[in-house]
Design a protein around this motif. Sequence first.
Motif, PDB file in Angstrom:
ATOM      1  N   PHE A 138     -61.141  24.507 -20.153  1.00  8.93           N
ATOM      2  CA  PHE A 138     -61.940  25.494 -20.896  1.00  8.93           C
ATOM      3  C   PHE A 138     -63.428  25.316 -20.604  1.00  8.93           C
ATOM      4  CE2 PHE A 138     -64.421  26.743 -24.623  1.00  8.93           C
ATOM      5  CZ  PHE A 138     -64.009  28.065 -24.785  1.00  8.93           C
ATOM      6  N   ALA A 172     -56.491  20.895 -21.282  1.00  7.43           N
ATOM      7  CA  ALA A 172     -56.831  22.271 -21.666  1.00  7.43           C
ATOM      8  C   ALA A 172     -58.303  22.371 -22.048  1.00  7.43           C
ATOM      9  CB  ALA A 172     -55.949  22.720 -22.816  1.00  7.43           C
ATOM     10  N   LEU A 173     -58.804  21.363 -22.768  1.00  6.18           N
ATOM     11  CA  LEU A 173     -60.205  21.368 -23.184  1.00  6.18           C
ATOM     12  C   LEU A 173     -61.132  21.285 -21.972  1.00  6.18           C
ATOM     13  CD1 LEU A 173     -62.391  21.221 -25.362  1.00  6.18           C
ATOM     14  CD2 LEU A 173     -62.065  18.726 -25.423  1.00  6.18           C
ATOM     15  N   GLY A 223     -62.714  30.496 -19.442  1.00  9.04           N
ATOM     16  CA  GLY A 223     -62.321  29.207 -20.010  1.00  9.04           C
ATOM     17  C   GLY A 223     -61.058  29.295 -20.830  1.00  9.04           C
ATOM     18  N   GLY A 224     -60.970  30.351 -21.647  1.00  7.14           N
ATOM     19  CA  GLY A 224     -59.814  30.498 -22.534  1.00  7.14           C
ATOM     20  C   GLY A 224     -58.511  30.711 -21.784  1.00  7.14           C
ATOM     21  N   SER A 255     -57.939  29.931 -18.656  1.00  7.01           N
ATOM     22  CA  SER A 255     -57.640  28.730 -17.886  1.00  7.01           C
ATOM     23  C   SER A 255     -56.975  27.678 -18.779  1.00  7.01           C
ATOM     24  CB  SER A 255     -58.928  28.152 -17.275  1.00  7.01           C
ATOM     25  OG  SER A 255     -58.636  27.022 -16.483  1.00  7.01           O
ATOM     26  N   ALA A 256     -57.528  27.507 -19.988  1.00  6.71           N
ATOM     27  CA  ALA A 256     -56.930  26.561 -20.943  1.00  6.71           C
ATOM     28  C   ALA A 256     -55.530  27.012 -21.345  1.00  6.71           C
ATOM     29  CB  ALA A 256     -57.819  26.447 -22.177  1.00  6.71           C
ATOM     30  N   SER A 273     -53.736  27.001 -14.478  1.00  5.50           N
ATOM     31  CA  SER A 273     -55.121  26.974 -14.953  1.00  5.50           C
ATOM     32  C   SER A 273     -56.013  27.761 -14.002  1.00  5.50           C
ATOM     33  CB  SER A 273     -55.621  25.531 -15.083  1.00  5.50           C
ATOM     34  OG  SER A 273     -55.583  24.869 -13.834  1.00  5.50           O
TER      35      SER A 273
END
Length: 392
Positions: free
Chosen positions: A311, A307-308, A290-291, A293-294, A373
């Motif tokens: 994540f 971004a959220l 997740g991190g 990708s964000a 992402s």
Amino acid sequence: MKHIRIFNGVNECDIYLIGTAHVSKNSVKEVEEVITNLKPDGVAVELDYKRFLSLISEENKKIDIKKVLKEGNFIKFFVYLILANSQKKIGESFGINPGSEMKKSIEIAQKNGIPIYLIDREIDITLSRLLDKMSFREKIKVLWDLLNTEKVDLELNENLLNEMVKNPEKFTKMLKDISPTIYEVLVDERDKYMAKELFELSKGKNSIVAVIGAGHVEGVIRYLKQLENGEDIDIYELTKVKRKNKRFTKILTYGISFTIFLIFLYAIYYAFNNPELLKMITFQWVLFTGGLSALGVLLGRGKLITALIAFLSAPITTLIPLPLAAVGTIAGLVELKYREITDKDIVGLLNAESIKELFNNNLFKILLVATLSNIGASIGVFYCLGKFVGFL
């Protein structure tokens, strides 16, 4: 204009081929005069159904970015965009819309009650066959050349366009030298396709006017003569698009996703009786997939909401048997919701002269966010898998 009289096995038919430059005023005038004077039994145009509808529609067609993101056909989309924009820019410099001679052909035919026939191969099939046949190195080289066309010292003017119409062989030879694959798919294959269509259409007719690009005239005539002499052209072979690579890629992608799922599942099972280890596995998976990708979204200068969502979605989408690009598709679609794509963005993407201009382009940002992402999530996946396999 070139004229050929053929025997199609049923009757003799006169075929008049008007070789045009798609951005030339002279071509529009010639088309109008020939069709009006000859009043043929049919007018054939170098269009497929999609381009025909686009040409006769009064509405401005917007590119379906959602479809591009979902299908992941970035390369095909980019090639089509470059070709369409290049023709549009040349047309604007001469004060004429690309395809005006085709539109005029349709208008004159309708005015005189003459049937209209679409004889070109579908553009999607042509681009798919082109990308299938080109090597990766050739794709990169051609894209680079197309993006740097302004650096070529070639003055486009009315005289040059007239020269292209009168001596198209010179320019098709240049194309063949630059890329034999592009020549084969964009010129030779379509010459065969249009010749076969004209040959079949000529049955039961006395005369047909065909409005095609100047570079196709000699090839179409050559293949019409071959058909008249009993040789055949396999339309199926010319419209066949490879499926093997897509099927293999799909199987491979699902296989990788399933393997990732099994390794993660085994790691959870292994650590089930060890709360601290279970917490660490879960935390690392969420943090890195997740991190990263964000982080990819933010590096692409995407929105915070995108971004959220990247994540939150990456840890899930990378665990189910779906393509790894799923998180990139989700991020791209979210970003698209908050960024309006205009004609200015499309033109700007192709005409950008600096990295700064690209990063200020909404279309480029969406494509970059979707790509980065996905790359970030993939890096997170393989990092975590390495760690899990290590302590297992």
